[in-house]
Design an enzyme around this catalytic site. Structure first.
Site, PDB file in Angstrom:
ATOM      1  N   LYS A 178       0.848  -1.191   0.000  1.00 40.22           N
ATOM      2  CA  LYS A 178       0.000   0.000   0.000  1.00 40.22           C
ATOM      3  C   LYS A 178       0.879   1.234   0.000  1.00 40.22           C
ATOM      4  O   LYS A 178       1.546   1.530   0.992  1.00 40.22           O
ATOM      5  CB  LYS A 178      -0.909   0.041   1.231  1.00 40.22           C
ATOM      6  CG  LYS A 178      -1.926   1.199   1.174  1.00 40.22           C
ATOM      7  CD  LYS A 178      -2.490   1.577   2.522  1.00 40.22           C
ATOM      8  CE  LYS A 178      -1.611   2.584   3.231  1.00 40.22           C
ATOM      9  NZ  LYS A 178      -1.533   3.905   2.561  1.00 40.22           N
ATOM     10  N   GLU A 256      10.753   1.217   9.938  1.00 41.04           N
ATOM     11  CA  GLU A 256      11.631   2.384   9.893  1.00 41.04           C
ATOM     12  C   GLU A 256      10.755   3.579  10.251  1.00 41.04           C
ATOM     13  O   GLU A 256       9.941   4.048   9.455  1.00 41.04           O
ATOM     14  CB  GLU A 256      12.255   2.565   8.508  1.00 41.04           C
ATOM     15  CG  GLU A 256      13.308   3.667   8.476  1.00 41.04           C
ATOM     16  CD  GLU A 256      13.173   4.578   7.290  1.00 41.04           C
ATOM     17  OE1 GLU A 256      13.128   5.808   7.510  1.00 41.04           O
ATOM     18  OE2 GLU A 256      13.109   4.093   6.159  1.00 41.04           O
ATOM     19  N   CYS A 290      13.469  11.364   6.793  1.00 41.00           N
ATOM     20  CA  CYS A 290      13.574  10.854   8.155  1.00 41.00           C
ATOM     21  C   CYS A 290      14.979  10.993   8.722  1.00 41.00           C
ATOM     22  O   CYS A 290      15.168  10.956   9.934  1.00 41.00           O
ATOM     23  CB  CYS A 290      13.136   9.395   8.201  1.00 41.00           C
ATOM     24  SG  CYS A 290      14.051   8.338   7.069  1.00 41.00           S
ATOM     25  N   GLU A 388       9.842  15.830  14.986  1.00 44.42           N
ATOM     26  CA  GLU A 388      10.440  16.041  13.670  1.00 44.42           C
ATOM     27  C   GLU A 388       9.753  17.219  12.998  1.00 44.42           C
ATOM     28  O   GLU A 388       8.522  17.246  12.888  1.00 44.42           O
ATOM     29  CB  GLU A 388      10.230  14.809  12.791  1.00 44.42           C
ATOM     30  CG  GLU A 388      11.248  13.711  12.945  1.00 44.42           C
ATOM     31  CD  GLU A 388      11.045  12.641  11.885  1.00 44.42           C
ATOM     32  OE1 GLU A 388      11.921  12.496  11.022  1.00 44.42           O
ATOM     33  OE2 GLU A 388      10.017  11.959  11.935  1.00 44.42           O
TER      34      GLU A 388
END
Length: 486
Positions: A178, A256, A290, A388
């Site tokens: 997906k 991750e 990331c 983040e």
């Protein structure tokens, strides 16, 4: 082949291009122009379960193919990706806004994973084990784990598919994937090329869905007893939900998750090299990676010089614009939620003593374009240090000692990437040992996910490894065989 023949508006399941059962679709918007790129099926649980069943059926034969056969098909896929590199890059830039030059580099990077794991398929070896008793032979066989369910992010929509699916297919697993709702077309284009390369029906499947139905599709993948493995790249919060849901059927996971990378510049560093490294590390992909530098720490003697040089470099090198503009180095943010988040981080920093040196607001181009932003006098208790930012904002913290810098660097539940600059060799070894991350750049800011390097985090930044010689182990299980009566 034209771009239009790779821009697919159907899902790919069991070797066929299909719509959702209820015929519903959702549109994908170019974040740079606001124009509609296209529409794709908005699938739900039933559609997903059919894809899983197809993958499970295909696994029964795909697992029996030889490593050489899988290697040959993967090499064909790799060659087709490079043959259509420009078309794939155009699709990527259209759906997520990345500058075209960066999209071209991503296609190269993505193809490299397919090429690497095509060869790794032929290097899967077991062991003959010394027996403790006469009349027996002991073996350890490595076998593909089964159907792999995959959920990929929008910020690297091509290479995340090849990095995950390439290794799974090489190992002999089949795939149900997906892609992110913002960027489905890169994954669907890869299915078209995979079909041309010779993947049998059901081996590679892609289901698309809107944000509204993402939880339903994710739940179907996580709870299906036919899915043996989950690979996910995305936020820590979503990763925890998937891990909890997948526990019901005891799946193997590769996660991750979010990062909060420290970027430390010590007094002994080469300041120009450190500045160049920061520009690449912080502003590539508009800060939406990331492994992007998130907490920038500069030692006090170096601080003023470093900040001055960063200001100059940002003014000279960063050019906001549409991804198809040759001068563009910073494209749009993916959506309005991303803009609101960086605005909140900037507001928090300035209200707590930060000094705005550059940017700080939405760009005059409108939409989701945002000015590259630099803030000095930042402190470790500001919001950007705990979340983040995922945007072109850099806030710089001053520190005094090595111990202070490493303490701040490790003061997070994230542990994906980290960076530091120093020309003191003793310090390099000390700090490299102390910083608790899975990926570390020393005097290097362009820490790309090259196929040779193992990519993975510690703490709440993930589980497992992608890429490198270790990556294929995530898709294999070891079967112990004891033959007696010999």
């Amino acid at each position: 082949m034209s771009v239009s023949s790779l821009l697919k508006n159907k899902c790919y399941v069991n070797g066929k291009w299909i719509s959702a059962k209820d015929r519903t679709v959702f549109v994908v918007i170019n974040p740079s122009t606001g124009e509609i790129v296209g529409e794709v099926p908005d699938m739900i649980e039933g559609d997903t379960n059919e894809a899983i069943a197809a993958a499970d059926a295909a696994f029964q034969t795909w697992r029996q193919t030889t490593a050489k056969e899988r290697c040959q098909i993967l090499h064909k896929w790799h060659d087709l990706i490079l043959k259509h590199k420009e078309e794939l890059a155009v699709i990527l830039t259209k759906e997520m806004g990345k500058p075209l030059k960066q999209s071209m580099l991503e296609i190269d990077n993505g193809a490299s994973f397919v090429d690497w794991f095509a060869e790794e398929a032929r290097r899967v070896c077991g062991d003959v084990i010394t027996t403790p008793a006469k009349g027996r032979k002991l073996f350890a066989f490595k076998q593909p784990i089964g159907v792999a369910g995959m959920i990929t992010p929008w910020n690297v929509p091509h290479a995340m598919v090849t990095r995950k699916a390439g290794v799974a297919l090489a190992a002999g697993c089949t795939v149900v994937l997906k892609p992110a709702e913002d960027t489905p077309f890169s994954a669907l284009a890869l299915c078209e090329l995979g079909e041309q390369a010779g993947f049998p029906p059901g081996v590679l499947n892609v289901v698309t869905c809107s944000r509204q139905n993402a939880a339903k599709v994710g739940n179907a993948i996580c709870t299906s007893p036919l899915v043996a493995k989950i690979s996910f790249t995305g936020s820590t919060a979503v990763g925890k939900i998937l891990l909890k849901t997948g526990a019901s059927t005891v799946k193997k996971f590769s996660l991750e998750l979010g990062g909060n990378a420290p970027f430390i510049v010590f007094d002994s560093a080469d300041v120009d090299r450190a500045v160049a490294g920061l520009i690449v590390c912080k502003f590539r992909n508009s800060g939406q990676t990331c492994i992007s530098a998130n907490r920038i720490l500069v030692q006090e003697k170096m601080y003023d010089s470093f900040v001055e040089k960063v200001v100059a470099a940002m003014k000279e090198q960063l050019h906001v614009g549409d991804g198809f503009d040759a001068k563009c180095t910073v494209g749009p943010l993916i959506n309005q939620r991303a803009v609101e988040k960086v605005e909140n981080h900037i507001k928090n920093a300035l209200s707590n003593g930060g000094k705005l040196l550059l940017g700080g607001k939405r760009h005059k181009l409108g939409g989701t374009f945002f000015e590259p932003t630099l803030i000095s006098n930042a402190t470790a208790d500001m919001l950007f240090c705990t979340e983040e930012t995922f945007a072109p904002m850099a806030a710089i913290i001053k520190f005094k000692t090595e111990e202070e810098a490493t303490r701040i660097a490790n003061d997070t539940r994230s542990g994906l990437a980290g960076y530091f600059y120093s020309n003191d060799h003793q310090q390099i070894w000390r700090v490299a040992d102390k910083i608790n991350v899975g990926i570390l750049g020393v005097n290097e800011g362009a820490l790309v996910a090259c196929v040779e390097g193992p990519f993975g985090g510690v703490k709440e930044s993930g589980i497992g490894i992608e890429g490198s010689k270790y990556g294929i182990e995530e898709y294999l299980h070891i079967k112990y065989v004891c033959i007696g009566g010999l």
